[in-house]
Design a protein around this motif. Structure first.
Motif, PDB file in Angstrom:
ATOM      1  N   ALA B 136       0.834  -1.204   0.000  1.00 37.84           N
ATOM      2  CA  ALA B 136       0.000   0.000   0.000  1.00 37.84           C
ATOM      3  C   ALA B 136       0.865   1.248   0.000  1.00 37.84           C
ATOM      4  N   ARG B 137       1.958   1.168   0.715  1.00 40.84           N
ATOM      5  CA  ARG B 137       2.889   2.301   0.783  1.00 40.84           C
ATOM      6  C   ARG B 137       3.346   2.729  -0.595  1.00 40.84           C
ATOM      7  N   VAL B 138       3.602   1.763  -1.468  1.00 42.44           N
ATOM      8  CA  VAL B 138       4.048   2.120  -2.807  1.00 42.44           C
ATOM      9  C   VAL B 138       2.899   2.204  -3.795  1.00 42.44           C
ATOM     10  N   GLY B 139       1.699   1.924  -3.303  1.00 41.00           N
ATOM     11  CA  GLY B 139       0.531   2.147  -4.136  1.00 41.00           C
ATOM     12  C   GLY B 139       0.112   1.009  -5.032  1.00 41.00           C
ATOM     13  N   ILE B 140       0.554  -0.215  -4.778  1.00 43.43           N
ATOM     14  CA  ILE B 140       0.129  -1.294  -5.668  1.00 43.43           C
ATOM     15  C   ILE B 140      -0.621  -2.401  -4.928  1.00 43.43           C
ATOM     16  N   MET B 161      10.602  -1.746  -4.617  1.00 41.69           N
ATOM     17  CA  MET B 161      10.741  -0.864  -3.464  1.00 41.69           C
ATOM     18  C   MET B 161       9.981  -1.432  -2.273  1.00 41.69           C
ATOM     19  N   ALA B 162       8.767  -1.921  -2.542  1.00 42.65           N
ATOM     20  CA  ALA B 162       7.978  -2.502  -1.455  1.00 42.65           C
ATOM     21  C   ALA B 162       8.727  -3.648  -0.814  1.00 42.65           C
ATOM     22  N   ARG B 163       9.341  -4.476  -1.641  1.00 44.78           N
ATOM     23  CA  ARG B 163      10.092  -5.615  -1.115  1.00 44.78           C
ATOM     24  C   ARG B 163      11.275  -5.151  -0.281  1.00 44.78           C
ATOM     25  N   ALA B 164      11.929  -4.095  -0.746  1.00 47.28           N
ATOM     26  CA  ALA B 164      13.065  -3.559   0.015  1.00 47.28           C
ATOM     27  C   ALA B 164      12.601  -3.002   1.342  1.00 47.28           C
ATOM     28  N   LEU B 165      11.411  -2.379   1.342  1.00 42.16           N
ATOM     29  CA  LEU B 165      10.901  -1.790   2.573  1.00 42.16           C
ATOM     30  C   LEU B 165      10.479  -2.850   3.582  1.00 42.16           C
ATOM     31  N   ALA B 166      10.177  -4.038   3.097  1.00 44.78           N
ATOM     32  CA  ALA B 166       9.657  -5.086   3.971  1.00 44.78           C
ATOM     33  C   ALA B 166      10.621  -5.438   5.091  1.00 44.78           C
ATOM     34  N   LEU B 174      18.548   3.069  -3.876  1.00 41.09           N
ATOM     35  CA  LEU B 174      17.608   2.949  -4.985  1.00 41.09           C
ATOM     36  C   LEU B 174      18.318   3.176  -6.307  1.00 41.09           C
ATOM     37  N   ASP B 175      18.309   2.173  -7.171  1.00 41.47           N
ATOM     38  CA  ASP B 175      18.973   2.301  -8.464  1.00 41.47           C
ATOM     39  C   ASP B 175      17.933   2.580  -9.546  1.00 41.47           C
ATOM     40  N   GLU B 176      17.825   3.853  -9.902  1.00 37.22           N
ATOM     41  CA  GLU B 176      16.873   4.326 -10.911  1.00 37.22           C
ATOM     42  C   GLU B 176      15.444   3.934 -10.590  1.00 37.22           C
ATOM     43  N   PRO B 177      14.916   4.412  -9.484  1.00 35.54           N
ATOM     44  CA  PRO B 177      13.577   4.009  -9.074  1.00 35.54           C
ATOM     45  C   PRO B 177      12.450   4.524  -9.963  1.00 35.54           C
ATOM     46  N   VAL B 178      12.678   5.592 -10.710  1.00 40.35           N
ATOM     47  CA  VAL B 178      11.575   6.105 -11.536  1.00 40.35           C
ATOM     48  C   VAL B 178      11.838   5.993 -13.028  1.00 40.35           C
ATOM     49  N   ALA B 179      12.830   5.208 -13.401  1.00 44.57           N
ATOM     50  CA  ALA B 179      13.120   5.051 -14.830  1.00 44.57           C
ATOM     51  C   ALA B 179      11.916   4.483 -15.546  1.00 44.57           C
ATOM     52  N   GLY B 180      11.540   5.083 -16.635  1.00 42.62           N
ATOM     53  CA  GLY B 180      10.448   4.553 -17.439  1.00 42.62           C
ATOM     54  C   GLY B 180       9.070   4.827 -16.872  1.00 42.62           C
ATOM     55  N   GLU B 188       4.357  10.530  -7.580  1.00 35.50           N
ATOM     56  CA  GLU B 188       3.960   9.696  -6.441  1.00 35.50           C
ATOM     57  C   GLU B 188       5.173   9.108  -5.748  1.00 35.50           C
ATOM     58  N   VAL B 189       6.104   8.594  -6.550  1.00 38.46           N
ATOM     59  CA  VAL B 189       7.305   7.998  -5.943  1.00 38.46           C
ATOM     60  C   VAL B 189       8.111   9.076  -5.218  1.00 38.46           C
ATOM     61  N   GLY B 190       8.142  10.271  -5.807  1.00 40.09           N
ATOM     62  CA  GLY B 190       8.834  11.375  -5.139  1.00 40.09           C
ATOM     63  C   GLY B 190       8.228  11.638  -3.776  1.00 40.09           C
ATOM     64  N   GLY B 191       6.892  11.649  -3.748  1.00 42.02           N
ATOM     65  CA  GLY B 191       6.212  11.858  -2.477  1.00 42.02           C
ATOM     66  C   GLY B 191       6.535  10.753  -1.492  1.00 42.02           C
ATOM     67  N   LEU B 192       6.574   9.526  -1.988  1.00 36.55           N
ATOM     68  CA  LEU B 192       6.893   8.385  -1.130  1.00 36.55           C
ATOM     69  C   LEU B 192       8.272   8.549  -0.512  1.00 36.55           C
ATOM     70  N   ILE B 193       9.248   8.897  -1.348  1.00 39.84           N
ATOM     71  CA  ILE B 193      10.618   9.039  -0.844  1.00 39.84           C
ATOM     72  C   ILE B 193      10.682  10.150   0.193  1.00 39.84           C
ATOM     73  N   ARG B 194       9.955  11.254  -0.087  1.00 37.41           N
ATOM     74  CA  ARG B 194       9.953  12.358   0.884  1.00 37.41           C
ATOM     75  C   ARG B 194       9.387  11.889   2.210  1.00 37.41           C
ATOM     76  N   SER B 195       8.284  11.150   2.169  1.00 37.28           N
ATOM     77  CA  SER B 195       7.681  10.735   3.430  1.00 37.28           C
ATOM     78  C   SER B 195       8.562   9.722   4.156  1.00 37.28           C
ATOM     79  N   LEU B 196       9.250   8.857   3.413  1.00 42.37           N
ATOM     80  CA  LEU B 196      10.177   7.919   4.049  1.00 42.37           C
ATOM     81  C   LEU B 196      11.287   8.684   4.762  1.00 42.37           C
ATOM     82  N   ALA B 197      11.777   9.727   4.087  1.00 42.99           N
ATOM     83  CA  ALA B 197      12.859  10.518   4.687  1.00 42.99           C
ATOM     84  C   ALA B 197      12.371  11.209   5.952  1.00 42.99           C
ATOM     85  N   GLU B 198      11.133  11.683   5.904  1.00 44.71           N
ATOM     86  CA  GLU B 198      10.584  12.338   7.086  1.00 44.71           C
ATOM     87  C   GLU B 198      10.493  11.376   8.252  1.00 44.71           C
TER      88      GLU B 198
END
Lengths: 295, 282, 296
Positions: B136-140, B161-166, B174-180, B188-198
């Motif tokens: 849910a955190r990554v939206g899928i 990313m979800a698996r890494a967060l588990a 993160l190696d090119e998390p938003v490529a493609g 959305e991913v930008g927002g996710l990273i910001r909230s993780l950092a917070e």
């Protein structure tokens, strides 16, 4: 009851053989579950069988203790062989275990204590049909429960992508070795059971073609779930008898049927026969059914 | 300092993919790692996660040396990563991928399961709830029961990313998390990273999407030909002439020129466009 | 000393047949990264088909030999089309290809069993005229010389073919990188089919020579050589033709020497497989191989 007794009189040894083959197939399944293709199961069965047989026959060791001893010794050999060999890639691991298997077979063929080519004769018959199937049920249950424990997830992860598994904290060397040793122990156990079945074991029964047969049981049945190898073992062990029942008695034809089944499975049903019943795909409902209440 | 890289060199035969790279990542920071293709970014991540060993140099995580440890040890210490070419478990469902990622935090012991103890069932329910939370955190989360190979490219990156967060890591590579990904997904991913950092997560991020990097990272390290060019904040990095040259090359109009005192200057306006006005702009 | 020299000579003879067999094996592995476990079955069929042509059709060996070799080549094409080509798109194609080849091996062997029976047979007396030469205590038969000559000739021809002929170079290109080869206009599927043709033809030739050398043929003669062939190509290095040739010779020599030293043939194979195991553990790329063999 009468009919059952009659059935047993005729097919008793086949039923026993099916049970043993199923356990052996599961021993290979354990290593396949962690992504390792080992062709040494037959050799480990031989080690377990001869050890247990010699212990019971020549040293009077109680049956159950011999079973344990056979399994443990197979496990120890499995550890010694596994450590250097598990670094190898797929096909090379298979060849290395094959070579090991041949060395074991030839050694057994040439030792006096194992009876050489005549084999070990006069092993007391302690193995009963109910014993075999009890063991099979316990092993099958154990493996099924293992699948959704942490150990099972480790094996699956290693099987799917070993590098990714490492980055998730999985010590792949340890778990691959564990799978290999567990497989060896189970094979040893099956071999020990087999040794006490028919008063006699010979080196031929633990050779290369048996190892290939076990692989075929797994491929035909399917390696995504524990009942795949069991299904494969049951089907392919019973097949010659079934064919004989339909009038096909010629050896070459039965052999060709085996080969044909394997070919058709690998070409059209790569996940084995159980994939017919277990379609996990893009359909969410079907996937949910498959993993719904596993705990 | 959560992560410190000291003078790491990695040679493949005669080619130095990394040549004396040094950088440090503070706790709670979102640190960007950029550079042209072939600069050595993924090699550096591979060295940091111990997939390959450095030829020389040291890496410290939590002030303890880790460059000699195997990859799974690093994960146990709190480092998780994603891969540039996505290494999911294709035959497993999304949920199962994340469950596999729970290796370090969910013991799932064998014997309670063997005997079908209620404690095992309770635990499993909880673990699955946590796995769904990662999805849910990554939206899928809607794709939880779908096989991983059925997902779209962007969804697969998010699954990784979800698996890494588990495993509840402290440092996320993160190696090119938003490529493609499409613009909305990138946001959305930008927002996710910001909230993780917070929440206190430390993140080291490789990306080519410049506005994404500039908008998200407090500090950025630039690699070129295996060497660190500069580490600085987005403003410094985007104006640095050598960085501009590395990305845009040298042309007569925007060539680097040397003043008599030895310092460099160039017409930087093109660079500003490059770093801030990409497709999907900021 | 005489005995040793004789053993060495024998070792070279049998080694050249092993080499011929191994060369076909390693060719397919080099090109496709697949272990073709049906190779031994083709080996068996080669010998049996040649025998059948000589016995049932009264052909001279000079005709039967190339004819049988050709038929084996065609069997190779069948192998490719039925067992390998359909699997090429799959991610695990080298594993499933291997399984597929096991299936075909079983089918081929059952065909051999069904068509020729389970008995051990031999080429009829007079198929080849044999003269024995004795020199300094060594005895060499003309048959042995012919076998070695043919083996070496075939292996040499293959090496030259791969190095010089256009198709040969195309095979090497596909072995290196089939995607790039395709982009260069090489008809990859056709090349692969042709590789199987050559590989199986050579395997069949090895079978005929083997049957002549040991004066016996049976449907399970592939069994013993199957594993030895594996040992040879590992020793020589997977994918390396010169490696397979050298490995074959080395293997043949080690076999006869083991028998000579231990005085019995019982441990011969055990030594061979121990060597194989050790090579895999210590230096999996073998003597001359170049492929990456550890986990990815």
């Amino acid at each position: 009851m009468e009919a059952l007794a009659q059935f047993f009189a005729i097919y008793g040894s086949l039923v026993n053989f099916i049970g043993i083959n199923a356990i052996l197939a599961l021993s290979l399944y354990l290593t396949l579950a962690a992504g390792q293709l080992s062709l040494g199961s037959a050799a480990f069965a031989g080690i377990g069988g001869y050890t247990a047989g010699i212990l019971t026959m020549k040293l009077g060791v109680p049956f159950l203790l011999s079973l344990v001893a056979g399994s443990v010794l197979s496990g120890v050999v499995g550890l010694l062989i596994g450590l250097p060999v598990l670094r190898l890639r797929g096909v090379f691991l298979a060849i290395a275990t094959l070579a090991f298997g041949e060395v074991v077979r030839i050694t057994v063929l040439n030792l006096d204590i194992t009876g050489g080519a005549q084999g070990l004769v006069g092993i007391p018959n302690h193995t009963k049909t109910w014993g075999i199937y009890l063991a099979l049920a316990v092993v099958g249950y154990g493996i099924a429960k293992m699948r959704y424990s942490r150990l099972g997830w480790c094996f699956e992860s290693i099987r799917e992508d070993e590098t990714a598994a490492k980055t998730m904290g999985i010590d792949t060397t340890y778990y691959k070795t564990l799978a290999f040793v567990l497989g060896a122990m189970l094979a040893g156990f099956a071999g020990a059971l087999y040794a006490h079945l028919n008063y006699l074991i010979t080196p031929r029964e633990f050779g290369f073609s048996v190892a290939v047969d076990l692989l075929i049981f797994n491929i035909v049945g399917g390696t995504r779930s524990w009942y795949g190898p069991v299904l494969g073992a049951v089907l392919l062990t019973a097949l010659p008898e079934i064919l004989r029942g339909t009038g096909i008695t010629a050896g070459p034809i039965r052999m060709a049927v085996n080969g044909l089944i394997l070919l058709l499975v690998i070409l059209f049903l790569p996940n084995g026969l159980i994939s017919i019943f277990r379609r996990t795909g893009n359909n969410p409902k079907e996937s949910a059914a498959a993993i719904s209440e596993e705990a | 300092m959560l992560l410190q890289v000291k003078d790491v060199t990695r040679a493949f035969g005669g080619v130095k993919a990394l040549d004396g790279v040094s950088l440090s990542v503070e706790k709670g920071e979102v640190h960007g790692l950029i550079g042209p293709n072939g600069a050595g970014k993924t090699t550096l991540i591979n060295v940091l996660s111990s997939i390959i060993a450095p030829t020389s140099g040291e890496v410290f995580f939590d002030d303890r040396p880790v460059h000699t440890l195997p990859a799974h040890e690093l994960a146990a210490r709190g480092m998780a990563r994603t891969f540039q070419n996505i290494r999911l478990f294709p035959a497993m469902t999304c949920l199962e991928n994340v469950i596999a990622g729970q290796h370090l935090v969910a013991p799932r012991p064998f014997f309670p399961r063997l005997f079908c103890l209620p404690s095992a069932r309770r635990e499993e329910k909880e673990y699955r709830r946590q796995a769904m939370a990662c999805l849910a955190r990554v939206g899928i989360e809607a794709k939880a029961r779908f096989q991983a190979k059925a997902l779209s490219y962007g969804e697969r990156r998010r699954l990784e990313m979800a698996r890494a967060l588990a495993s509840r890591p402290r440092l996320l590579l993160l190696d090119e998390p938003v490529a493609g990904m499409r613009r909305k997904e990138v946001q959305e991913v930008g927002g996710l990273i910001r909230s993780l950092a917070e929440e206190g997560m430390t993140i080291l991020l490789i990306e080519h999407n410049m506005s994404f990097v500039m908008g998200l990272c407090s500090r950025i390290t630039v690699l070129n030909f295996g060497c660190t060019l500069i580490t600085g904040d987005p403003e410094q990095v985007s104006h640095h002439p050598e960085v501009i040259e590395a990305y845009l090359g040298v042309s007569e109009k925007f060539a680097l020129n040397r003043r008599s005192d030895g310092s460099l200057w160039s017409h930087g306006s093109c660079a500003r466009h490059f770093f801030y006005d990409q497709r999907g702009g900021n | 000393m005489d005995l040793l020299a004789q053993q060495l000579v024998n070792g070279l003879f049998i080694g050249s047949v092993y080499g011929l067999f191994a060369v076909g094996y390693t060719l397919v592995f080099g090109v496709l990264d697949i272990l073709n476990l049906a190779h031994a079955a083709v080996f068996t069929l080669g010998g049996l088909i040649a025998l059948w042509l000589v016995e049932a059709w009264g052909l001279s060996l000079w005709i039967a030999f190339p004819a049988a070799v050709l038929i084996c080549g065609l069997l190779g094409l069948v192998l490719d089309q039925v067992a390998f080509a359909p699997l090429r798109q799959r991610a695990d194609s080298n594993f499933s290809g291997m399984i597929s080849s096991i299936a075909m091996a079983i089918i081929f062997e059952s065909a051999a069993l069904g068509l020729f029976g389970a008995r051990t047979v031999r080429f009829p007396a007079g198929t080849v005229s044999v003269t024995v030469w004795r020199w300094e205590g060594l005895s060499i038969t003309s048959l042995q010389v012919e076998i070695v000559a043919i083996s070496i000739l075939l292996m040499f021809a293959l090496t030259q073919f791969l190095n010089r002929a256009r198709v040969g170079k195309a095979i090497r290109a596909v072995a290196e990188n089939d995607r790039t080869a395709r982009l260069l206009g090489i008809h990859v599927d056709g090349i692969i089919a042709f590789t199987f043709f050559i590989s199986s033809a050579l395997g069949g030739a090895a079978g005929i020579l083997f049957g002549l050398y040991f004066d016996s043929l049976s449907p399970d003669m592939g069994r013993s050589i199957e594993l030895k062939g594996l040992a040879v190509i590992i020793l020589g290095g997977m994918g390396s033709i010169p490696g397979a040739i050298l490995g074959g010779l080395a293997f043949g020599l080690s076999e006869v020497l083991t028998v000579a030293i231990t005085g019995t043939s019982n441990l011969r194979d055990a030594v061979a497989f121990t060597v194989l195991f050790t090579v895999l553990v210590l230096r999996p790329s073998g003597l001359l191989g170049r492929k990456k063999l550890r986990e990815a």
